[in-house]
Design a protein around this motif. Structure first.
Motif, PDB file in Angstrom:
ATOM      1  N   VAL A  60       6.185   0.332  -2.408  1.00 20.77           N
ATOM      2  CA  VAL A  60       6.415   1.743  -2.107  1.00 20.77           C
ATOM      3  C   VAL A  60       5.229   2.536  -2.660  1.00 20.77           C
ATOM      4  O   VAL A  60       4.897   2.428  -3.840  1.00 20.77           O
ATOM      5  CB  VAL A  60       7.730   2.251  -2.747  1.00 20.77           C
ATOM      6  CG1 VAL A  60       7.927   3.740  -2.474  1.00 20.77           C
ATOM      7  CG2 VAL A  60       8.919   1.439  -2.247  1.00 20.77           C
ATOM      8  N   ILE A  68       7.467   9.658  -0.877  1.00 23.52           N
ATOM      9  CA  ILE A  68       7.102   8.376  -0.275  1.00 23.52           C
ATOM     10  C   ILE A  68       6.177   8.615   0.919  1.00 23.52           C
ATOM     11  O   ILE A  68       6.511   9.342   1.848  1.00 23.52           O
ATOM     12  CB  ILE A  68       8.348   7.583   0.167  1.00 23.52           C
ATOM     13  CG1 ILE A  68       9.205   7.223  -1.059  1.00 23.52           C
ATOM     14  CG2 ILE A  68       7.943   6.325   0.929  1.00 23.52           C
ATOM     15  CD1 ILE A  68      10.532   6.568  -0.723  1.00 23.52           C
ATOM     16  N   VAL A  71       5.650   2.554   3.008  1.00 23.66           N
ATOM     17  CA  VAL A  71       6.398   1.393   2.510  1.00 23.66           C
ATOM     18  C   VAL A  71       6.021   0.200   3.379  1.00 23.66           C
ATOM     19  O   VAL A  71       5.668   0.367   4.550  1.00 23.66           O
ATOM     20  CB  VAL A  71       7.938   1.604   2.543  1.00 23.66           C
ATOM     21  CG1 VAL A  71       8.361   2.719   1.597  1.00 23.66           C
ATOM     22  CG2 VAL A  71       8.450   1.884   3.949  1.00 23.66           C
TER      23      VAL A  71
END
Length: 160
Positions: A60, A68, A71
């Motif tokens: 991540v 974020i 990923v």
């Protein structure tokens, strides 16, 4: 004495070989994606060294504000959440009732200190089941030695 070699008789060995090839391919795929991001953000670290030394299920990448940004495919496999769902959120969306305050405090302190650290945390999958996750979190610095991002290399641990 020369031994005559015949066809592979144990399919288990061949299957194990294919699994290892698949893992190696996935690591190379992750290294390639992170190399592009490394060039974009001018990070000062060796991605291949970081990833080849650890067994991991998910990666991540977050901004300095913990949003974020990327990923890997292993994240979806481990958590059940799609990349599209995760992007823009903070990793805290994986936490729940059994996530301990001590784990959260360790993560908060590690991020504030902007130095690498390891922690274990109870997280929740999309289907609601919980899992124990070992995190290796690294601050990513640019060439000016300023932390710009964090990367978490994650491994699901058995709950026993």
């Amino acid at each position: 004495m020369k031994i005559k070699q015949g066809p592979l008789k144990c399919w288990d060995i061949y299957a194990m070989h294919l699994v290892e090839q698949s893992k190696s391919f996935k690591v190379r795929e992750d290294i390639k994606a992170l190399s592009i991001l490394k060039d974009k953000y001018k990070w000062n670290f060796n991605i291949a060294d970081m990833l080849s030394n650890k067994a991991f299920d998910a990666i991540v990448l977050t901004s300095i504000d913990r949003e974020i940004l990327w990923v890997n495919k292993g994240f979806t496999k481990m958590t059940g959440y799609s990349t599209k769902f995760a992007l823009g959120k903070q990793p805290s969306f994986l936490q729940g009732e059994k996530t301990t305050k001590a784990s959260l405090d360790t993560i908060k302190t590690g991020l504030q200190q902007q130095s690498p650290f390891t922690n274990q945390i109870i997280n929740y999958k999309k289907n609601g089941s919980l899992y124990n996750c070992e995190l290796h979190i690294y601050p990513l610095k640019n060439k000016a030695d300023t932390v710009t991002h964090f990367i978490a290399i994650e491994k699901e641990l058995r709950l026993f």
